[in-house]
Write an enzyme that holds these catalytic residues in place. Structure first.
Site, mmCIF file in Angstrom:
data_model
loop_
_atom_site.group_PDB
_atom_site.id
_atom_site.type_symbol
_atom_site.label_atom_id
_atom_site.label_comp_id
_atom_site.label_asym_id
_atom_site.label_seq_id
_atom_site.Cartn_x
_atom_site.Cartn_y
_atom_site.Cartn_z
ATOM 1 N N ASP A 28 0.827 -1.206 0.000
ATOM 2 C CA ASP A 28 0.000 0.000 0.000
ATOM 3 C C ASP A 28 0.863 1.259 0.000
ATOM 4 O OD1 ASP A 28 -2.318 1.422 -0.014
ATOM 5 O OD2 ASP A 28 -2.761 1.169 2.112
ATOM 6 N N ASN A 76 -10.747 -3.431 -6.193
ATOM 7 C CA ASN A 76 -10.008 -2.453 -7.002
ATOM 8 C C ASN A 76 -10.667 -2.159 -8.359
ATOM 9 O OD1 ASN A 76 -6.696 -3.506 -5.839
ATOM 10 N ND2 ASN A 76 -8.012 -1.849 -5.099
#
Ligand code: FPP
Length: 247
Positions: A28, A76
Site C-alpha cells: 500500500d 479495485n
C-alpha cells in the site's frame, strides 16, 4: 527450498533466524508516493512493481520459501478506469518480461502462481490470461519456492470458493484437506504479513492463512520499502515470541 550457498545461509541465520516460511505483503502507498512527488498515480504503481521485484528477489535469496503479494483486489475494480487499466498494463509488462527469458524463469526455479478469480479477464483482457497460462506452463516444474501474486483476489471469496468445492467433493473435510482447496495449497500458513502505507487493516487479504501470522504495519510507502527496511522487520519477527495459543 533455498539455493543459498552455505556461507550465505550462515550469515542469514546469524542476523535473522528464524525466518518466516511464508510472508505476505499488502503493497500500500503507491498512490501517495506518486502524488507526493507531483507524479501521476500510475507512476507510483510503476515504482511499486519495481520495488516488488527487488523485495521478492531478496526474500527468496534469504531462503524464504513462499512469498505472497496483493496486486489487485476484487474491490479495485471500483478505481477509475484509467488507473485500473494502468495496473493491468503493468501486469502485461511484467508477464512479458518473465516470458522474455523463460530460461531464467526455469533457472530461478520459483513457481509463480496467480491467485484470484481470473474469469473476468476473459472478456477484455484475454492476453493477460494467455500470459498467465504461459508463465504457469514455464514454471510447471519449478520447486525452489512459490511466489503467489493475488489478482482479482479477495480472502472471503477464496474461502467461499473452497467451501463450494468442498461441497462438490461431497464429504466433510479435515482442516488439512480444506487447505488443499485454497490458492495457497503449496504453501504453509502465513508466518508474517507486512502492510506498508500506514493503514492498520487486512483489507480482505489471505483471511484464512493469516490466522497466526505476525502482523507488521509500516508507515513507509510501498515504493520506499526497500531491502534494508525488510531486513529490519525480519529482525523484529525473529524477536517475537510466537505461542500459537499455548502458554
Ligand atoms: C495500493 O496502493 C496498491 C495497489 C492497489 C496496487 C499494488 C500493485 C502493484 C504494486 C503492482 C502489481 C503489479 C504486478 C505486475 C504484479 P494505493 O494506490 O492504494 O496507494 P494509496 O493508498 O497511497 O493511494
Amino acid at each position: 527450498m533455498s539455493k543459498l550457498s552455505v556461507t550465505q545461509t550462515q550469515t542469514v541465520m546469524q542476523v535473522q533466524n528464524p525466518l518466516p516460511a511464508h510472508i505476505g505483503f499488502v503493497m500500500d502507498g503507491n498512490g501517495r508516493w506518486a502524488t507526493g512527488r507531483n507524479k501521476k498515480r500510475s507512476e507510483g504503481h510503476k515504482a511499486g512493481v519495481k520495488n516488488m521485484q527487488a523485495v521478492v528477489e531478496h526474500c527468496f535469496a534469504l531462503g524464504i520459501g513462499c512469498v505472497s503479494v496483493f496486486a489487485f483486489s476484487t474491490e479495485n475494480w471500483e478505481r477509475p478506469v484509467e488507473e485500473r487499466e494502468g495496473l493491468f498494463d503493468l501486469v502485461r509488462e511484467y508477464l512479458k518480461r518473465l516470458l522474455g527469458d523463460v530460461n531464467k524463469l526455469k533457472k530461478d526455479n520459483i513457481k509463480i502462481e496467480f491467485m484470484g478469480d481470473l474469469s473476468p479477464f476473459a472478456e477484455q483482457h484475454q492476453d493477460i490470461l494467455d500470459g498467465i497460462g504461459e508463465v504457469r506452463q514455464a514454471c510447471a516444474d519449478c520447486d525452489g519456492g512459490v511466489f503467489n501474486i493475488a489478482i482479482n483476489y479477495g480472502g472471503r471469496q477464496e474461502i467461499v470458493a473452497a467451501a463450494n468445492n468442498a461441497v462438490l467433493i461431497g464429504k466433510q473435510l479435515s482442516q488439512q484437506d480444506f487447505e488443499k482447496l485454497l490458492y495457497t495449497k503449496r504453501c504453509p500458513p502465513l508466518d508474517m504479513m507486512v502492510r506498508t502505507g500506514g493503514q492498520m487493516r487486512l483489507s480482505n487479504f489471505m483471511l484464512y492463512q493469516v490466522a497466526y501470522a505476525e502482523l507488521f504495519f509500516e508507515e513507509t510507502l510501498w515504493p520506499d520499502f526497500d531491502k534494508q527496511k525488510l531486513d529490519e522487520v525480519l529482525k523484529k519477527f525473529a524477536q517475537r515470541q510466537r505461542n500459537f495459543g499455548k502458554v
